[in-house]
Design a protein around this motif. Structure first.
Motif, PDB file in Angstrom:
ATOM      1  N   ARG A 244       0.418  -0.985  -0.247  1.00  0.00           N
ATOM      2  CA  ARG A 244      -0.064   0.397  -0.111  1.00  0.00           C
ATOM      3  C   ARG A 244       0.775   0.911  -0.114  1.00  0.00           C
ATOM      4  NH1 ARG A 244      -2.856  -0.873   4.520  1.00  0.00           N
ATOM      5  NH2 ARG A 244      -1.731   1.033   5.357  1.00  0.00           N
ATOM      6  N   ALA A 245       2.193   1.135   1.311  1.00  0.00           N
ATOM      7  CA  ALA A 245       3.068   1.992   1.149  1.00  0.00           C
ATOM      8  C   ALA A 245       3.463   2.577  -0.538  1.00  0.00           C
ATOM      9  CB  ALA A 245       3.857   2.179   1.855  1.00  0.00           C
ATOM     10  N   VAL A 246       3.834   1.682  -0.908  1.00  0.00           N
ATOM     11  CA  VAL A 246       4.707   1.683  -2.796  1.00  0.00           C
ATOM     12  C   VAL A 246       2.916   2.027  -3.400  1.00  0.00           C
ATOM     13  CG1 VAL A 246       5.235   0.427  -4.527  1.00  0.00           C
ATOM     14  CG2 VAL A 246       5.999  -0.290  -2.683  1.00  0.00           C
ATOM     15  N   VAL A 247       2.355   1.697  -3.275  1.00  0.00           N
ATOM     16  CA  VAL A 247       1.267   1.853  -4.963  1.00  0.00           C
ATOM     17  C   VAL A 247       0.852   3.382  -4.112  1.00  0.00           C
ATOM     18  CG1 VAL A 247       1.128  -1.000  -5.651  1.00  0.00           C
ATOM     19  CG2 VAL A 247      -0.932   0.491  -3.646  1.00  0.00           C
ATOM     20  N   CYS A 248       0.459   4.048  -3.057  1.00  0.00           N
ATOM     21  CA  CYS A 248      -0.310   5.029  -2.805  1.00  0.00           C
ATOM     22  C   CYS A 248       1.234   5.656  -3.187  1.00  0.00           C
ATOM     23  CB  CYS A 248      -1.018   4.658  -1.406  1.00  0.00           C
ATOM     24  SG  CYS A 248      -2.648   3.972  -1.634  1.00  0.00           S
ATOM     25  N   ASP A 249       2.146   5.915  -2.978  1.00  0.00           N
ATOM     26  CA  ASP A 249       3.046   6.736  -2.609  1.00  0.00           C
ATOM     27  C   ASP A 249       3.059   7.569  -1.881  1.00  0.00           C
ATOM     28  OD1 ASP A 249       5.746   8.073  -4.070  1.00  0.00           O
ATOM     29  OD2 ASP A 249       3.933   9.397  -4.898  1.00  0.00           O
ATOM     30  N   GLU A 250       3.248   6.586  -0.014  1.00  0.00           N
ATOM     31  CA  GLU A 250       2.975   7.118   0.817  1.00  0.00           C
ATOM     32  C   GLU A 250       4.281   8.062   1.912  1.00  0.00           C
ATOM     33  OE1 GLU A 250       1.377   4.378   3.026  1.00  0.00           O
ATOM     34  OE2 GLU A 250      -0.466   3.927   2.620  1.00  0.00           O
ATOM     35  N   ASN A 251       4.897   7.233   1.280  1.00  0.00           N
ATOM     36  CA  ASN A 251       6.440   8.262   1.382  1.00  0.00           C
ATOM     37  C   ASN A 251       6.901   7.922   3.016  1.00  0.00           C
ATOM     38  OD1 ASN A 251       8.102   9.386  -0.575  1.00  0.00           O
ATOM     39  ND2 ASN A 251       6.581  11.282  -0.200  1.00  0.00           N
ATOM     40  N   LYS A 252       6.514   6.488   3.558  1.00  0.00           N
ATOM     41  CA  LYS A 252       6.374   6.302   4.585  1.00  0.00           C
ATOM     42  C   LYS A 252       7.456   5.434   5.317  1.00  0.00           C
ATOM     43  CE  LYS A 252       2.913   2.663   7.143  1.00  0.00           C
ATOM     44  NZ  LYS A 252       2.134   2.172   7.894  1.00  0.00           N
ATOM     45  N   ALA A 253       7.882   5.581   6.348  1.00  0.00           N
ATOM     46  CA  ALA A 253       9.088   5.403   7.229  1.00  0.00           C
ATOM     47  C   ALA A 253       8.833   3.667   7.415  1.00  0.00           C
ATOM     48  CB  ALA A 253       9.294   6.110   8.163  1.00  0.00           C
ATOM     49  N   MET A 254       9.250   2.800   7.400  1.00  0.00           N
ATOM     50  CA  MET A 254       9.254   1.727   7.685  1.00  0.00           C
ATOM     51  C   MET A 254      10.498   1.021   7.904  1.00  0.00           C
ATOM     52  SD  MET A 254       5.965   0.326   5.118  1.00  0.00           S
ATOM     53  CE  MET A 254       5.557  -1.107   5.947  1.00  0.00           C
ATOM     54  N   MET A 255      10.365  -0.217   8.500  1.00  0.00           N
ATOM     55  CA  MET A 255      11.853  -1.414   9.195  1.00  0.00           C
ATOM     56  C   MET A 255      11.575  -2.185   7.827  1.00  0.00           C
ATOM     57  SD  MET A 255      13.399   0.717  11.386  1.00  0.00           S
ATOM     58  CE  MET A 255      14.667  -1.026  11.587  1.00  0.00           C
ATOM     59  N   VAL A 256      12.560  -1.640   6.693  1.00  0.00           N
ATOM     60  CA  VAL A 256      12.316  -2.985   5.214  1.00  0.00           C
ATOM     61  C   VAL A 256      13.174  -3.588   4.961  1.00  0.00           C
ATOM     62  CG1 VAL A 256      10.420  -2.090   4.862  1.00  0.00           C
ATOM     63  CG2 VAL A 256      11.794  -1.071   4.104  1.00  0.00           C
ATOM     64  N   GLY A 257      13.758  -4.431   4.737  1.00  0.00           N
ATOM     65  CA  GLY A 257      14.780  -4.658   3.361  1.00  0.00           C
ATOM     66  C   GLY A 257      15.175  -3.340   2.938  1.00  0.00           C
ATOM     67  N   ALA A 258      16.429  -3.270   2.788  1.00  0.00           N
ATOM     68  CA  ALA A 258      16.935  -1.557   1.994  1.00  0.00           C
ATOM     69  C   ALA A 258      18.735  -2.499   1.976  1.00  0.00           C
ATOM     70  CB  ALA A 258      16.906  -0.740   2.338  1.00  0.00           C
ATOM     71  N   TYR A 259      19.202  -2.119   0.803  1.00  0.00           N
ATOM     72  CA  TYR A 259      19.823  -2.339   0.141  1.00  0.00           C
ATOM     73  C   TYR A 259      20.749  -1.657   0.710  1.00  0.00           C
ATOM     74  CZ  TYR A 259      24.499  -3.339  -2.748  1.00  0.00           C
ATOM     75  OH  TYR A 259      25.493  -4.014  -3.326  1.00  0.00           O
ATOM     76  N   LEU A 260      22.664  -1.709   1.683  1.00  0.00           N
ATOM     77  CA  LEU A 260      23.647  -1.269   2.009  1.00  0.00           C
ATOM     78  C   LEU A 260      24.509  -0.332   1.442  1.00  0.00           C
ATOM     79  CD1 LEU A 260      23.101  -2.866   5.766  1.00  0.00           C
ATOM     80  CD2 LEU A 260      21.621  -0.601   5.441  1.00  0.00           C
ATOM     81  N   ASP A 261      24.919   0.785   1.743  1.00  0.00           N
ATOM     82  CA  ASP A 261      25.535   0.432   0.630  1.00  0.00           C
ATOM     83  C   ASP A 261      26.424   2.075   1.055  1.00  0.00           C
ATOM     84  OD1 ASP A 261      27.312   1.466  -1.637  1.00  0.00           O
ATOM     85  OD2 ASP A 261      26.016   2.275  -3.180  1.00  0.00           O
ATOM     86  N   GLY A 262      27.428   1.756   2.366  1.00  0.00           N
ATOM     87  CA  GLY A 262      27.669   2.289   3.493  1.00  0.00           C
ATOM     88  C   GLY A 262      26.887   2.733   4.762  1.00  0.00           C
ATOM     89  N   ASP A 263      25.694   2.958   5.005  1.00  0.00           N
ATOM     90  CA  ASP A 263      24.801   3.225   5.855  1.00  0.00           C
ATOM     91  C   ASP A 263      24.757   2.379   7.130  1.00  0.00           C
ATOM     92  OD1 ASP A 263      23.169   4.801   3.947  1.00  0.00           O
ATOM     93  OD2 ASP A 263      23.124   3.253   2.881  1.00  0.00           O
ATOM     94  N   PHE A 264      24.878   3.199   7.737  1.00  0.00           N
ATOM     95  CA  PHE A 264      25.489   2.789   9.252  1.00  0.00           C
ATOM     96  C   PHE A 264      26.574   1.507   9.073  1.00  0.00           C
ATOM     97  CE2 PHE A 264      20.719   2.869   9.245  1.00  0.00           C
ATOM     98  CZ  PHE A 264      20.651   3.515  10.545  1.00  0.00           C
ATOM     99  N   GLY A 265      28.285   1.929   7.971  1.00  0.00           N
ATOM    100  CA  GLY A 265      29.435   1.227   8.272  1.00  0.00           C
ATOM    101  C   GLY A 265      29.327   0.068   7.743  1.00  0.00           C
TER     102      GLY A 265
END
Length: 316
Positions: free
Chosen positions: A243-264
């Motif tokens: 729903r956050a995707v299709v409704c373009d909610e800009n919602k903060a969520m604890m999802v699996g995202a790709y780390l590219d230097g984030d948090f070391g």
């Protein structure tokens, strides 16, 4: 507005719990179900379609399809894979499910799909990384379910201890969707009041927070022991992500995202705070972790990196 089309790959208990939640919320108009067992997929579609006349927001169609149906989908949700057995960790499943994920990823890529993929097959951090590397899709267009369910469990347990609604609790687990996830109490709050203040007032103790963390991390084992699988909670979580995707909610969520230097760390998908919209995840929110929290996250990422290497070897 064009119809929103969602494709589900894997019509087991998790996948159908997602679709059941999605149709009750009116998230999409068209649903396509893909499974190696076509009869099961067809049965699920027929069963779900029976409720359409009673839904507050009816859908246009739900049917069995093939990977060619992925071509014009807005979102693909992948839940396919063998289930976790009693006493088995999610990491134990890695070789079998990495091979399954590779075959799915190649079929989806071949279809010409250009939308958003949400991965919930376990071990989800590993398989989301495998999917990304096999498809070569934009990293932002791929979302793992991450620690969204783990964090929901943490919130519920804190809420029960403090006798408030779960929605009033902001508390998360970061890292692996599994045994090595780590709580981030430094950002936690209840009704906007930092959890540290509740501790200082004696309303909850550090020992109780440790117990809550342990119970949240090990909740899946308890559920699997009692009924062999977990599916309702993750089904609701997946519907929330979609729903956050299709409704373009800009919602903060604890999802699996790709780390590219984030948090070391870099080179893996894992559970971190990120903003979800119709481009997938737009960016990771980088918190200043305490030394203890950073050490816990480091250990989780190190373990995941080692297992990702096993998955890479399994699909060569």
């Amino acid at each position: 507005m064009k119809n929103r089309k969602v494709v589900l790959v894997g019509t087991g208990a998790v996948g159908t719990s997602f679709v059941y939640s999605a149709i009750n919320q009116g998230i999409a108009q068209e649903y396509v179900l893909i499974d190696v067992n076509v009869d099961v997929a067809e049965g699920q579609a027929l069963d779900l379609a029976d409720g359409n006349a009673f839904l507050p927001h009816s859908f246009a169609s739900i049917r069995v399809g093939t990977y060619s149906d992925c071509h014009d989908a807005d979102v693909i949700v992948i839940t396919a894979g063998r289930p976790q057995k009693p006493g088995e960790t999610r990491i134990d499943m890695v070789a079998d499910n990495a091979k399954i994920m590779k075959s799915i990823a190649l079929e989806i890529k071949k279809s010409g799909f250009s939308g958003i993929t949400v991965v919930a097959a376990n071990p989800v951090d590993i398989l989301t990384t495998v999917y990304y590397e096999v498809t070569g899709f934009d990293k932002h267009s791929i979302i793992g379910s991450g620690t969204s369910l783990d964090s929901a469990r943490l919130r519920r347990l804190v809420a029960e201890k403090l006798n408030v609604g779960a929605k009033e609790v902001s508390a998360v687990l970061m890292g692996e969707h599994g045994d090595s996830s780590t709580p981030i109490w430094s950002t936690a709050s209840v009704m906007g009041k930092p959890i540290a203040q509740y501790v200082a007032e004696g309303k909850i103790t550090e020992a109780q927070l440790d117990e809550i963390t342990h119970d949240a991390i090990h909740m899946a084992y308890k559920i699997i022991e009692k009924k062999r699988a977990t599916f309702y909670g993750i089904g609701i979580v997946l519907a929330d992500i979609v729903r956050a995707v299709v409704c373009d909610e800009n919602k903060a969520m604890m999802v699996g995202a790709y780390l590219d230097g984030d948090f070391g760390h870099k080179g893996i998908y894992t559970g971190v705070p990120a903003i979800i919209n119709n481009n997938g995840w737009s960016h990771i929110i980088n918190w200043n972790l305490t030394a203890k929290e950073q050490a816990g996250f480091d250990a989780s990422c190190q373990q995941l990196t080692e297992v990702v290497n096993h998955a890479r070897a399994a699909i060569k």
